[in-house]
Design a protein around this motif. Sequence first.
Motif, short mmCIF file in Angstrom:
data_model
loop_
_atom_site.label_atom_id
_atom_site.label_comp_id
_atom_site.label_asym_id
_atom_site.label_seq_id
_atom_site.Cartn_x
_atom_site.Cartn_y
_atom_site.Cartn_z
N HIS A 309 68.59 4.24 -51.13
CA HIS A 309 67.62 4.13 -50.04
C HIS A 309 68.13 4.88 -48.81
O HIS A 309 67.36 5.56 -48.11
N ILE A 310 69.43 4.78 -48.54
CA ILE A 310 70.01 5.49 -47.40
C ILE A 310 69.88 7.00 -47.59
O ILE A 310 69.54 7.74 -46.67
N GLY A 311 70.15 7.48 -48.81
CA GLY A 311 69.99 8.90 -49.09
C GLY A 311 68.56 9.36 -48.89
O GLY A 311 68.31 10.42 -48.28
N SER A 312 67.61 8.59 -49.40
CA SER A 312 66.20 8.92 -49.24
C SER A 312 65.81 8.95 -47.76
O SER A 312 65.11 9.86 -47.31
N SER A 313 66.28 7.96 -47.01
CA SER A 313 65.96 7.89 -45.58
C SER A 313 66.57 9.07 -44.83
O SER A 313 65.97 9.58 -43.88
N ALA A 314 67.77 9.50 -45.26
CA ALA A 314 68.41 10.64 -44.59
C ALA A 314 67.60 11.91 -44.77
O ALA A 314 67.44 12.70 -43.83
N LEU A 315 67.06 12.12 -45.98
CA LEU A 315 66.26 13.33 -46.22
C LEU A 315 64.97 13.29 -45.39
O LEU A 315 64.59 14.28 -44.75
N THR A 316 64.31 12.13 -45.36
CA THR A 316 63.10 11.99 -44.57
C THR A 316 63.37 12.21 -43.09
O THR A 316 62.62 12.89 -42.39
N ARG A 317 64.49 11.65 -42.62
CA ARG A 317 64.85 11.81 -41.21
C ARG A 317 65.14 13.27 -40.88
O ARG A 317 64.76 13.77 -39.81
N LEU A 318 65.79 13.97 -41.80
CA LEU A 318 66.12 15.38 -41.57
C LEU A 318 64.85 16.23 -41.47
O LEU A 318 64.74 17.10 -40.61
N VAL A 319 63.90 15.99 -42.36
CA VAL A 319 62.64 16.74 -42.33
C VAL A 319 61.94 16.52 -40.99
O VAL A 319 61.42 17.45 -40.37
N ASN A 320 61.95 15.29 -40.49
CA ASN A 320 61.34 15.00 -39.20
C ASN A 320 62.13 15.61 -38.05
O ASN A 320 61.54 16.09 -37.08
N ARG A 321 63.45 15.60 -38.15
CA ARG A 321 64.28 16.22 -37.12
C ARG A 321 64.03 17.72 -37.04
O ARG A 321 63.98 18.31 -35.96
N MET A 322 63.84 18.37 -38.20
CA MET A 322 63.55 19.79 -38.21
C MET A 322 62.19 20.09 -37.58
O MET A 322 62.01 21.11 -36.91
#
Length: 353
Positions: A309-322
């Motif tokens: 779940h942490i890995g999934s959240s990190a990818l989602t957060r990165l896409v939003n940060r970009m």
Amino acid sequence: MPTVNQQLIAQRLNLSRATVSRSLANHPAISAETRRLVQEMAAKLGYKQSPGRAARRGKKSRTFTIGVVIGIPRGENTMVTYPHILKGIRDRAEIERVTVDVSYQPPADIATADGQQSLMRQIRANDWRGAILVHPFPEPAVALIASRISTVSVLESYNEPGIDIIDTDDAPAVLDLVLRLSAAGHRRIGFASWTYPVGGHWVARRFSGYVEALFYQGLEFRPEWVVNVHKNSPRLQPPEVSATVARLCQDDRVTAWVCAADHQAYPLMQDLSARGIRVPEDCSVTGFDGLEPPAGLRRATSMRVPHEHIGSSALTRLVNRMAHPASPRRKILVEAQLVEGETIAPPRAAASR
């Protein structure tokens, strides 16, 4: 007539497409002059940016590459968490139509100028649009990565202001473990960790939960019952940690130990057994992470971290940060769940009454 897109703007200005994309998004890592040139060229060519592009990427959106930098040598997979984190990243990447490029960078290597330059070459060669950092890295290397591309860190905090953090809510989880030891009758409880060449904020956070629980329960806090936390204390290697724990069990009658991680708890259990100290009959031990026990060992009472779940959240957060590079920094804490193991028992004195 050529298609007006970010690649055309990049060609006209002799810049990378990533620089153009970040300039159009007003990313603070791109100089004001470069942003001005890009935006003027975009206006001149009649380029129109799609709104809300990365908040939720649809099936027709173009794929791009993000890097996952893992701070451990390739092939080291004994008692580690990164495979679970990586699975969560890859599963989410399929949904977001993102390509994942994995780079194994031992912190000692990336701490050098050559190591940092090598990673920068990989970022450019593979056209990374963002990066997820797994395990601690030296602050200068992290600052360098974050100055080039959007960055999210997993399970480690950094001083760099533009890096989002996905982490475990450590202190309350360790507090819960200490309360369970106290409920079993333990009054003399120690805290043990290994020492690490880089990072270690997570150890300090878990230690803070241990201290809070002791004070909450009115239990004794003794600095000499704490191994490898104080900045100025001797740095003990795993065999020395086990020897110190065994000595304190015998001489100071410490009856329980909170380990900062499962990969510390299980070797400690093995070493104590070799010294004639049984877990949990003679000494209770807790871990953290909820990893599977090595063959022949009892499952440690621990806190399971939802790494996928942490890995999934990190990818989602990165896409939003970009998509929103100038947005406020975010730190997301994920709750751990208790693993009812077999390594807590009443202290021998209490059990014999």
